[in-house]
Design an enzyme around this catalytic site. Sequence first.
Site, PDB file in Angstrom:
ATOM      1  N   CYS A 157      -0.310 -13.601  13.586  1.00 53.46           N
ATOM      2  CA  CYS A 157      -0.636 -12.521  14.572  1.00 53.46           C
ATOM      3  C   CYS A 157       0.036 -13.228  16.478  1.00 53.46           C
ATOM      4  O   CYS A 157       0.316 -12.309  17.448  1.00 53.46           O
ATOM      5  CB  CYS A 157      -1.432 -11.720  14.950  1.00 53.46           C
TER       6      CYS A 157
ATOM      7  N   HIS B 273      -2.324  -8.540  22.206  1.00 52.58           N
ATOM      8  CA  HIS B 273      -2.129  -8.706  20.609  1.00 52.58           C
ATOM      9  C   HIS B 273      -3.224  -7.239  20.108  1.00 52.58           C
ATOM     10  O   HIS B 273      -4.233  -7.298  20.376  1.00 52.58           O
ATOM     11  CB  HIS B 273      -2.628  -9.350  19.641  1.00 52.58           C
TER      12      HIS B 273
ATOM     13  N   ASN C  83      -1.599  -2.945  13.350  1.00 55.27           N
ATOM     14  CA  ASN C  83      -1.417  -4.069  13.403  1.00 55.27           C
ATOM     15  C   ASN C  83       0.110  -4.233  13.386  1.00 55.27           C
ATOM     16  O   ASN C  83       0.585  -4.039  11.651  1.00 55.27           O
ATOM     17  CB  ASN C  83      -2.789  -4.702  13.250  1.00 55.27           C
TER      18      ASN C  83
HETATM   19  O1  UT7 Z   1      -4.521  -9.187  13.632  1.00 55.60           O
HETATM   20  C1  UT7 Z   1      -4.709 -10.797  13.163  1.00 55.60           C
HETATM   21  C2  UT7 Z   1      -6.344 -10.904  12.874  1.00 55.60           C
HETATM   22  N1  UT7 Z   1      -7.489  -9.656  12.280  1.00 55.60           N
HETATM   23  C3  UT7 Z   1      -8.123  -9.314  13.060  1.00 55.60           C
HETATM   24  O2  UT7 Z   1      -8.027  -9.794  14.321  1.00 55.60           O
HETATM   25  C4  UT7 Z   1      -8.405  -8.624  12.443  1.00 55.60           C
HETATM   26  C5  UT7 Z   1     -10.259  -8.294  12.865  1.00 55.60           C
HETATM   27  N2  UT7 Z   1     -11.279  -7.636  11.796  1.00 55.60           N
HETATM   28  C6  UT7 Z   1     -11.907  -6.396  12.120  1.00 55.60           C
HETATM   29  O3  UT7 Z   1     -10.903  -5.646  13.266  1.00 55.60           O
HETATM   30  C7  UT7 Z   1     -12.647  -5.265  11.829  1.00 55.60           C
HETATM   31  O4  UT7 Z   1     -13.377  -6.308  11.152  1.00 55.60           O
HETATM   32  C8  UT7 Z   1     -12.425  -4.082   9.910  1.00 55.60           C
HETATM   33  C9  UT7 Z   1     -11.484  -3.560  11.481  1.00 55.60           C
HETATM   34  C10 UT7 Z   1     -10.945  -4.832   9.595  1.00 55.60           C
HETATM   35  C11 UT7 Z   1     -12.933  -3.332  10.264  1.00 55.60           C
HETATM   36  O5  UT7 Z   1     -14.436  -3.514  10.375  1.00 55.60           O
HETATM   37  P1  UT7 Z   1     -15.963  -4.147  10.935  1.00 55.60           P
HETATM   38  O6  UT7 Z   1     -16.473  -2.993  11.793  1.00 55.60           O
HETATM   39  O7  UT7 Z   1     -15.780  -4.924  10.974  1.00 55.60           O
HETATM   40  O8  UT7 Z   1     -16.418  -2.990   8.784  1.00 55.60           O
HETATM   41  P2  UT7 Z   1     -17.099  -4.317   7.921  1.00 55.60           P
HETATM   42  O9  UT7 Z   1     -15.837  -4.690   7.453  1.00 55.60           O
HETATM   43  O10 UT7 Z   1     -17.595  -4.681   8.262  1.00 55.60           O
HETATM   44  O11 UT7 Z   1     -16.568  -2.933   6.905  1.00 55.60           O
HETATM   45  C12 UT7 Z   1     -17.676  -2.188   6.895  1.00 55.60           C
HETATM   46  C13 UT7 Z   1     -18.781  -1.119   6.066  1.00 55.60           C
HETATM   47  C14 UT7 Z   1     -18.429  -1.015   4.830  1.00 55.60           C
HETATM   48  O12 UT7 Z   1     -18.962  -0.765   4.029  1.00 55.60           O
HETATM   49  P3  UT7 Z   1     -20.567  -1.422   3.402  1.00 55.60           P
HETATM   50  O13 UT7 Z   1     -20.800  -2.460   2.578  1.00 55.60           O
HETATM   51  O14 UT7 Z   1     -21.050  -1.164   5.046  1.00 55.60           O
HETATM   52  O15 UT7 Z   1     -21.373  -0.191   2.976  1.00 55.60           O
HETATM   53  C15 UT7 Z   1     -16.897  -1.554   4.979  1.00 55.60           C
HETATM   54  O16 UT7 Z   1     -17.154  -1.853   3.300  1.00 55.60           O
HETATM   55  O17 UT7 Z   1     -17.013  -0.129   6.408  1.00 55.60           O
HETATM   56  C16 UT7 Z   1     -16.193  -0.390   4.920  1.00 55.60           C
HETATM   57  N3  UT7 Z   1     -15.334  -0.592   5.117  1.00 55.60           N
HETATM   58  C17 UT7 Z   1     -14.230   0.967   4.914  1.00 55.60           C
HETATM   59  N4  UT7 Z   1     -14.773   2.248   5.024  1.00 55.60           N
HETATM   60  C18 UT7 Z   1     -13.422   3.286   5.674  1.00 55.60           C
HETATM   61  C19 UT7 Z   1     -14.094  -1.204   5.429  1.00 55.60           C
HETATM   62  N5  UT7 Z   1     -12.848  -0.706   5.571  1.00 55.60           N
HETATM   63  C20 UT7 Z   1     -13.282   0.898   4.910  1.00 55.60           C
HETATM   64  C21 UT7 Z   1     -11.738   1.781   5.097  1.00 55.60           C
HETATM   65  N6  UT7 Z   1     -12.605   3.134   5.085  1.00 55.60           N
HETATM   66  N7  UT7 Z   1     -11.136   2.165   5.590  1.00 55.60           N
END
Ligand code: UT7
Length: 334
Positions: A116, A256, A286
């Site tokens: 990215c 970004h 993204n």
């Molecule tokens: O561009 C290159 C670099 N990349 C980034 O900068 C991305 C950085 N990371 C992020 O933006 C975030 O971590 C994400 C958007 C990828 C995920 O958001 P988060 O708030 O960190 O969620 P999480 O991974 O901690 O997941 C929280 C919950 C989980 O469920 P449980 O374990 O709490 O029951 C996930 O399974 O949300 C669940 N989850 C979803 N639920 C509904 C993960 N993806 C989804 C989804 N819809 N699409």
Amino acid sequence: MSKVTAAITAIGGYVPEYVLTNAELEKMVDTTDEWITSRTGIKERRILKGEGLGTSDLAVPAVQDMLRKRGIQAEDIELLICATTTPDHQFPATANIICDKLGAKNAFGYDISAACSGFIYALVTGSKFIESGQYKKVVVVGADKMSSIIDYTDRATCVIFGDGAGAVLLEPDTEGYGIRDSILRSDGSGRVYLHQKAGGSVKPASHKTVDAGEHYVFQDGQPVFKFAVTNMADVSAEIMEKNKLGADDVAWLVPHQANKRIIDATARRMGVGPEKVMLNIERYGNTTSGTIPLCLWDYEKQLHKGDNLILAAFGGGFTWGSVWVKWRLEAGRL
Ligand code: UT7
């Protein structure tokens, strides 16, 4: 003789027609519009459909748009650098394919792989060829067909990424416009959190790797989020301090577009209000190397000659950095 800087003298962009909405994703995986919007800020993303089309097919129309706006021909390009994580092939470089499709017969080209952060890495690299005096027309294009490496059964990644490309032309300037300073960083130990497991020399593609879905993006979102928030904010504040730029001196933050929460944290750290932050994540998601030039493309009519822009990125690698640009164009015109 005054110092030569590399000014951005034209911008082009391209996003494919197909719009993948949150509503459509709700039918594909266990997710909701509410979750995607509140956690990422994304409402829809563009997807390149069609057999045999790759990243070069996103980059070519972006560069053509840019050439048309500058009123020059593909033959005028001397160097084309393509930032991409989804090259058309492992080899040859996608830049070569773009040059061929454009008819840029006098250009040489190569790719830069920095996930990215690819566009800012490529922009800084391109600027050095202008500053050295060796070349006068350098194209930097950031393009990614992320849909080619996304698993559309994995809700953690498929809601985030989209396809798109943006291109800028760099030309010499002696009045101080253009790329003024940059800070680029990388830390390869971050690779464990964001990578593609198979298809490279460590684990060549095989039936087994494909069956295991190892040709798709793997992301451990939370650690990436934490590193991104800290590093993108730190490096943006650092380039301001280094160049004695206060929040009032900065006209725009060009971040970004990975997650609206990361963008908000960066702006807060810089002391820059939301009205100065370029944002199009809700429409494109993204697009990896495409996000920053697509922001410039979207906002170009609002930019004024002399505006100070801080470009900031964080991505797989890990890679991150910031670039200070003094804007050369007035509402998109030279
Ligand atoms: O561009 C290159 C670099 N990349 C980034 O900068 C991305 C950085 N990371 C992020 O933006 C975030 O971590 C994400 C958007 C990828 C995920 O958001 P988060 O708030 O960190 O969620 P999480 O991974 O901690 O997941 C929280 C919950 C989980 O469920 P449980 O374990 O709490 O029951 C996930 O399974 O949300 C669940 N989850 C979803 N639920 C509904 C993960 N993806 C989804 C989804 N819809 N699409």
